[in-house]
Design a protein around this motif. Structure first.
Motif, PDB file in Angstrom:
ATOM      1  N   SER A 268       0.823  -1.202   0.000  1.00 50.25           N
ATOM      2  CA  SER A 268       0.000   0.000   0.000  1.00 50.25           C
ATOM      3  C   SER A 268       0.862   1.258   0.000  1.00 50.25           C
ATOM      4  CB  SER A 268      -0.922   0.000   1.224  1.00 50.25           C
ATOM      5  OG  SER A 268      -1.658   1.187   1.295  1.00 50.25           O
ATOM      6  N   ALA A 269       1.906   1.248   0.823  1.00 49.51           N
ATOM      7  CA  ALA A 269       2.775   2.423   0.914  1.00 49.51           C
ATOM      8  C   ALA A 269       3.541   2.652  -0.381  1.00 49.51           C
ATOM      9  CB  ALA A 269       3.753   2.261   2.073  1.00 49.51           C
ATOM     10  N   LEU A 270       4.006   1.586  -0.998  1.00 46.32           N
ATOM     11  CA  LEU A 270       4.798   1.737  -2.222  1.00 46.32           C
ATOM     12  C   LEU A 270       3.950   2.016  -3.458  1.00 46.32           C
ATOM     13  CD1 LEU A 270       7.479  -1.063  -1.690  1.00 46.32           C
ATOM     14  CD2 LEU A 270       7.729   1.409  -1.352  1.00 46.32           C
ATOM     15  N   SER A 271       2.704   1.544  -3.460  1.00 44.59           N
ATOM     16  CA  SER A 271       1.848   1.744  -4.628  1.00 44.59           C
ATOM     17  C   SER A 271       1.000   3.013  -4.535  1.00 44.59           C
ATOM     18  CB  SER A 271       0.924   0.536  -4.820  1.00 44.59           C
ATOM     19  OG  SER A 271      -0.008   0.457  -3.760  1.00 44.59           O
ATOM     20  N   GLY A 272       0.772   3.491  -3.320  1.00 45.76           N
ATOM     21  CA  GLY A 272      -0.039   4.691  -3.151  1.00 45.76           C
ATOM     22  C   GLY A 272      -1.523   4.422  -3.081  1.00 45.76           C
ATOM     23  N   TRP A 273      -1.941   3.156  -2.986  1.00 46.83           N
ATOM     24  CA  TRP A 273      -3.348   2.817  -2.884  1.00 46.83           C
ATOM     25  C   TRP A 273      -3.740   2.687  -1.431  1.00 46.83           C
ATOM     26  CZ3 TRP A 273      -5.088   4.136  -7.213  1.00 46.83           C
ATOM     27  CH2 TRP A 273      -4.487   3.783  -8.411  1.00 46.83           C
ATOM     28  N   ALA A 274      -4.990   3.035  -1.125  1.00 46.37           N
ATOM     29  CA  ALA A 274      -5.490   2.978   0.251  1.00 46.37           C
ATOM     30  C   ALA A 274      -5.577   1.531   0.729  1.00 46.37           C
ATOM     31  CB  ALA A 274      -6.862   3.638   0.338  1.00 46.37           C
ATOM     32  N   LEU A 275      -5.365   1.352   2.011  1.00 45.56           N
ATOM     33  CA  LEU A 275      -5.464   0.030   2.630  1.00 45.56           C
ATOM     34  C   LEU A 275      -6.473   0.117   3.756  1.00 45.56           C
ATOM     35  CD1 LEU A 275      -4.361  -2.876   3.003  1.00 45.56           C
ATOM     36  CD2 LEU A 275      -2.693  -1.902   4.590  1.00 45.56           C
ATOM     37  N   GLY A 276      -7.445  -0.776   3.747  1.00 50.20           N
ATOM     38  CA  GLY A 276      -8.441  -0.784   4.814  1.00 50.20           C
ATOM     39  C   GLY A 276      -9.635  -1.628   4.446  1.00 50.20           C
ATOM     40  N   GLU A 277     -10.583  -1.682   5.358  1.00 52.59           N
ATOM     41  CA  GLU A 277     -11.822  -2.405   5.112  1.00 52.59           C
ATOM     42  C   GLU A 277     -12.556  -1.738   3.943  1.00 52.59           C
ATOM     43  OE1 GLU A 277     -12.811  -5.155   6.746  1.00 52.59           O
ATOM     44  OE2 GLU A 277     -10.990  -5.105   7.964  1.00 52.59           O
ATOM     45  N   PRO A 278     -13.366  -2.498   3.201  1.00 51.57           N
ATOM     46  CA  PRO A 278     -14.074  -1.919   2.044  1.00 51.57           C
ATOM     47  C   PRO A 278     -14.890  -0.674   2.369  1.00 51.57           C
ATOM     48  CG  PRO A 278     -14.273  -4.304   2.016  1.00 51.57           C
ATOM     49  CD  PRO A 278     -13.606  -3.935   3.322  1.00 51.57           C
ATOM     50  N   ASP A 279     -15.552  -0.637   3.522  1.00 48.37           N
ATOM     51  CA  ASP A 279     -16.356   0.548   3.852  1.00 48.37           C
ATOM     52  C   ASP A 279     -15.468   1.761   4.129  1.00 48.37           C
ATOM     53  OD1 ASP A 279     -15.498  -0.733   6.200  1.00 48.37           O
ATOM     54  OD2 ASP A 279     -17.187   0.001   7.371  1.00 48.37           O
ATOM     55  N   PHE A 280     -14.278   1.537   4.702  1.00 52.60           N
ATOM     56  CA  PHE A 280     -13.333   2.632   4.928  1.00 52.60           C
ATOM     57  C   PHE A 280     -12.841   3.189   3.595  1.00 52.60           C
ATOM     58  CE2 PHE A 280      -8.830   3.852   5.040  1.00 52.60           C
ATOM     59  CZ  PHE A 280      -8.913   4.978   5.842  1.00 52.60           C
ATOM     60  N   VAL A 281     -12.458   2.297   2.673  1.00 54.74           N
ATOM     61  CA  VAL A 281     -11.955   2.732   1.369  1.00 54.74           C
ATOM     62  C   VAL A 281     -13.054   3.458   0.591  1.00 54.74           C
ATOM     63  CG1 VAL A 281     -10.983   1.948  -0.830  1.00 54.74           C
ATOM     64  CG2 VAL A 281     -10.196   0.915   1.306  1.00 54.74           C
ATOM     65  N   ALA A 282     -14.284   2.965   0.664  1.00 59.80           N
ATOM     66  CA  ALA A 282     -15.404   3.624  -0.021  1.00 59.80           C
ATOM     67  C   ALA A 282     -15.648   5.020   0.558  1.00 59.80           C
ATOM     68  CB  ALA A 282     -16.667   2.777   0.099  1.00 59.80           C
ATOM     69  N   ASP A 283     -15.588   5.151   1.877  1.00 61.98           N
ATOM     70  CA  ASP A 283     -15.762   6.457   2.509  1.00 61.98           C
ATOM     71  C   ASP A 283     -14.632   7.395   2.117  1.00 61.98           C
ATOM     72  OD1 ASP A 283     -17.103   8.277   4.384  1.00 61.98           O
ATOM     73  OD2 ASP A 283     -15.284   8.020   5.579  1.00 61.98           O
TER      74      ASP A 283
END
Length: 105
Positions: free
Chosen positions: A67-82
Motif C-alpha cells: 500500500s505504501a509503495l503503490s499509493g493505494w489505500a489500505l483498509g476495510e471496504p467501507d473505509f476505502v469507499a468512505d
C-alpha cells in the motif's frame, strides 16, 4: 493540587474538553479499543506496549508495504469507499485501460 481540584488535567483542559479532543480531534480514539486495554492509564500503556512489541504478521506487513509503495489505500471496504467519497483521486486500483463509456439508451 489546585488544577486537580478544579477538574483540570495536564495541559490546562477540563476532563470534558480532553475527552472531546480525543473523540473529535485530529486523531479520534475509539473508546471500545483503547480503553478496553486496562482500567488505569498505566495498565493501558503496558498493554499497548505489549501489542506493539508483539508486532504484525508477515501478511499484514506485506499489505502495508504494498500500500505504501503503490499509493493505494489500505483498509476495510467501507473505509476505502468512505475515503473515495472525500477525494477526486482514485484510492484503489482498478482494471487497466480506458474507463467504459456510459451510453444513453
Amino acid at each position: 493540587v489546585h488544577a486537580l481540584g478544579a477538574g483540570l488535567i495536564p495541559g490546562g483542559m477540563s476532563a470534558e474538553e480532553k475527552k472531546k479532543q480525543l473523540l473529535e480531534g485530529e486523531v479520534p480514539i475509539k473508546q471500545g479499543r483503547f480503553w478496553a486495554l486496562g482500567n488505569t492509564p498505566f495498565a493501558r500503556e503496558a498493554a499497548y506496549a505489549e501489542l506493539v512489541q508483539s508486532g504484525i504478521t508477515s501478511v499484514q506487513q506485506a499489505a502495508l508495504t504494498d500500500s505504501a509503495l503503490s499509493g493505494w489505500a489500505l483498509g476495510e471496504p467501507d473505509f476505502v469507499a468512505d475515503l473515495q467519497k472525500r477525494t477526486e483521486r482514485r484510492v484503489s486500483k482498478t482494471s487497466p485501460g480506458r474507463p467504459f463509456a456510459i451510453k444513453n439508451l
